[in-house]
Design a protein around this motif. Structure first.
Motif, mmCIF file in Angstrom:
data_model
loop_
_atom_site.group_PDB
_atom_site.id
_atom_site.type_symbol
_atom_site.label_atom_id
_atom_site.label_comp_id
_atom_site.label_asym_id
_atom_site.label_seq_id
_atom_site.Cartn_x
_atom_site.Cartn_y
_atom_site.Cartn_z
ATOM 1 N N GLN A 34 0.834 -1.191 0.000
ATOM 2 C CA GLN A 34 0.000 0.000 0.000
ATOM 3 C C GLN A 34 0.877 1.252 0.000
ATOM 4 O O GLN A 34 1.968 1.250 0.561
ATOM 5 C CB GLN A 34 -0.912 0.016 1.237
ATOM 6 N N LEU A 35 0.384 2.299 -0.628
ATOM 7 C CA LEU A 35 1.069 3.591 -0.612
ATOM 8 C C LEU A 35 0.626 4.370 0.624
ATOM 9 O O LEU A 35 -0.532 4.261 1.047
ATOM 10 C CB LEU A 35 0.731 4.390 -1.869
ATOM 11 N N THR A 36 1.526 5.148 1.176
ATOM 12 C CA THR A 36 1.206 5.957 2.348
ATOM 13 C C THR A 36 0.781 7.359 1.914
ATOM 14 O O THR A 36 0.993 7.762 0.764
ATOM 15 C CB THR A 36 2.416 6.030 3.297
ATOM 16 N N ALA A 37 0.221 8.111 2.835
ATOM 17 C CA ALA A 37 -0.306 9.447 2.525
ATOM 18 C C ALA A 37 0.711 10.369 1.856
ATOM 19 O O ALA A 37 0.351 11.061 0.893
ATOM 20 C CB ALA A 37 -0.880 10.090 3.784
ATOM 21 N N PRO A 38 1.990 10.407 2.294
ATOM 22 C CA PRO A 38 2.927 11.310 1.624
ATOM 23 C C PRO A 38 3.219 10.937 0.165
ATOM 24 O O PRO A 38 3.726 11.758 -0.589
ATOM 25 C CB PRO A 38 4.209 11.192 2.453
ATOM 26 N N GLU A 39 2.863 9.719 -0.221
ATOM 27 C CA GLU A 39 3.173 9.258 -1.573
ATOM 28 C C GLU A 39 2.091 9.601 -2.595
ATOM 29 O O GLU A 39 2.305 9.449 -3.793
ATOM 30 C CB GLU A 39 3.397 7.743 -1.562
#
Length: 180
Positions: A77-82
């Motif tokens: 999963q990608l995180t919010a900053p990404e």
């Protein structure tokens, strides 16, 4: 105010996304992660959102971004900053409002509109138009924005109003709701 209303609407939507109603006289407040989607999200500590990392301005991967440290997001999963874009930012606001971390997955659009998500993600903000067919497979909230259809003709064209295009061939995106 708009952000707060959006967050509230989404929380209500997520609360309605749970499984079966509580059994044996249990109230919704007593429902746990097995039967209540919002309880599942809060217990996990993440809101898993669909996103398209290449669909600006709605959603796109942030260049030179780094995975958030100490994230609860799964490795796939990608995180919010990404991620950013107005669909991604809306998801981040909702996650913050319910005090969980926003995590993003990137399945094909056909999986999103096909339904049967099998708990791979919790909710999808996407720039997909409402259609009768989609409403048969998905529970859809009120749209939070819309894009008007636009028709362009040359200034000296004999076509000056929409009805002038009746019966004419026009261009549209392939396999999209504009085509329909």
């Amino acid at each position: 105010m708009r952000r707060a209303l959006t967050a509230l609407a989404v929380m209500v939507a997520l609360a309605g996304c749970g499984g079966d109603a509580p059994q044996d006289g249990a109230t919704a407040a007593q429902a746990g992660p097995a039967t209540d989607k919002l309880a599942q999200i809060k217990a996990r500590g993440t809101l898993v959102l669909f996103t398209d990392p290449a669909y600006p301005p709605q959603s796109y991967k942030v260049r030179s971004s780094h995975r958030a440290k100490d994230t609860r997001c799964a490795p796939n999963q990608l995180t919010a900053p990404e991620m950013t874009g107005y669909d991604a930012e809306t998801g981040k606001l909702v996650a913050a409002a319910i005090d969980v971390e926003a995590c993003f997955v990137t399945p094909p659009w056909s999986d999103v509109i096909g339904g049967n998500w099998s708990d791979r993600w919790d909710v999808a903000w996407g720039s997909g138009a409402l259609s009768t067919e989609r409403m048969e497979r998905l529970w859809v909230t009120q749209p939070y924005y819309s894009t008007p259809h636009a028709f362009f003709v040359r200034a000296d064209s004999p076509y000056q109003q929409l009805s002038d295009l009746d019966g004419k061939q026009i261009g549209a995106c392939s396999r999209c709701t504009h085509e329909l």
